[in-house]
Design a protein around this motif. Structure first.
Motif, PDB file in Angstrom:
ATOM      1  N   GLU A   2     -14.501   0.353  44.274  1.00 56.95           N
ATOM      2  CA  GLU A   2     -15.339   0.438  43.083  1.00 56.95           C
ATOM      3  C   GLU A   2     -15.704   1.895  42.805  1.00 56.95           C
ATOM      4  OE1 GLU A   2     -19.245  -1.919  41.384  1.00 56.95           O
ATOM      5  OE2 GLU A   2     -18.463  -2.329  43.355  1.00 56.95           O
ATOM      6  N   TYR A   4     -18.197   4.823  41.034  1.00 53.51           N
ATOM      7  CA  TYR A   4     -19.604   5.020  40.729  1.00 53.51           C
ATOM      8  C   TYR A   4     -19.800   6.291  39.929  1.00 53.51           C
ATOM      9  CZ  TYR A   4     -20.262   1.504  44.303  1.00 53.51           C
ATOM     10  OH  TYR A   4     -20.208   0.351  45.020  1.00 53.51           O
ATOM     11  N   ALA A  28     -26.518   6.490  42.523  1.00 53.64           N
ATOM     12  CA  ALA A  28     -25.219   5.945  42.144  1.00 53.64           C
ATOM     13  C   ALA A  28     -25.413   4.838  41.111  1.00 53.64           C
ATOM     14  CB  ALA A  28     -24.496   5.387  43.357  1.00 53.64           C
ATOM     15  N   SER A  30     -23.149   1.847  39.207  1.00 55.90           N
ATOM     16  CA  SER A  30     -21.875   1.156  39.160  1.00 55.90           C
ATOM     17  C   SER A  30     -21.233   1.399  37.798  1.00 55.90           C
ATOM     18  CB  SER A  30     -22.117  -0.339  39.388  1.00 55.90           C
ATOM     19  OG  SER A  30     -20.891  -0.982  39.598  1.00 55.90           O
ATOM     20  N   LEU A  46     -28.020   1.734  41.543  1.00 58.21           N
ATOM     21  CA  LEU A  46     -27.836   0.643  42.505  1.00 58.21           C
ATOM     22  C   LEU A  46     -29.161   0.238  43.141  1.00 58.21           C
ATOM     23  CD1 LEU A  46     -24.609   1.665  44.455  1.00 58.21           C
ATOM     24  CD2 LEU A  46     -24.802   0.221  42.425  1.00 58.21           C
ATOM     25  N   TRP A  59     -19.988  10.930  42.639  1.00 57.95           N
ATOM     26  CA  TRP A  59     -20.924  10.334  43.588  1.00 57.95           C
ATOM     27  C   TRP A  59     -20.528  10.581  45.044  1.00 57.95           C
ATOM     28  CZ3 TRP A  59     -25.487   9.218  44.776  1.00 57.95           C
ATOM     29  CH2 TRP A  59     -25.785   8.364  45.831  1.00 57.95           C
ATOM     30  N   CYS A  72     -28.947   4.255  47.560  1.00 62.01           N
ATOM     31  CA  CYS A  72     -27.703   4.174  46.796  1.00 62.01           C
ATOM     32  C   CYS A  72     -26.498   4.472  47.689  1.00 62.01           C
ATOM     33  CB  CYS A  72     -27.738   5.172  45.630  1.00 62.01           C
ATOM     34  SG  CYS A  72     -28.723   4.596  44.236  1.00 62.01           S
ATOM     35  N   SER A  76     -23.639   1.717  48.089  1.00 62.92           N
ATOM     36  CA  SER A  76     -22.311   2.039  47.574  1.00 62.92           C
ATOM     37  C   SER A  76     -21.275   2.110  48.690  1.00 62.92           C
ATOM     38  CB  SER A  76     -22.350   3.373  46.816  1.00 62.92           C
ATOM     39  OG  SER A  76     -22.575   4.444  47.717  1.00 62.92           O
TER      40      SER A  76
END
Ligand SMILES: [Zn+2]
Length: 89
Positions: A2, A4, A28, A30, A46, A59, A72, A76
């Motif tokens: 994912e 960020y 961070a 998303s 987050l 990030w 975060c 993350s």
């Protein structure tokens, strides 16, 4: 993995006690779109902080620094990478 975006905690949202996000203003977010497209937008980090996206930041670099939000970082998954890197180095 994912992706960020990086958000900066808005100074007007900082608490006046001098605790918390003032020391770790980078969070961070998303990113469903490229960070460049989100630049300047106000989003929820987050950890739940209200932040403004800085599209030019990354990030994985910011989050690993001292000013990155620890919550975060944990959420993350960056904490794992940082721990691995510090062990290796
Ligand atoms: Zn955060």
């Amino acid at each position: 993995m994912e992706s960020y975006a990086v958000g900066f905690a808005r100074p007007d949202r900082w608490s006046h006690t001098g605790q918390g996000s003032a020391r770790t203003p980078w969070h961070a977010v998303s990113a469903l779109r490229p960070a460049g497209e989100l630049d300047g937008e106000v989003e929820l980090a987050l950890c739940g902080a209200i932040v403004q996206i800085w599209g030019c930041q990354q990030w994985d670099r910011i989050g690993a620094g001292r000013t990155g939000c620890p919550e975060c970082r944990r959420l993350s998954g960056l904490a794992w990478e940082v721990a691995t890197l510090s062990r290796a180095g």
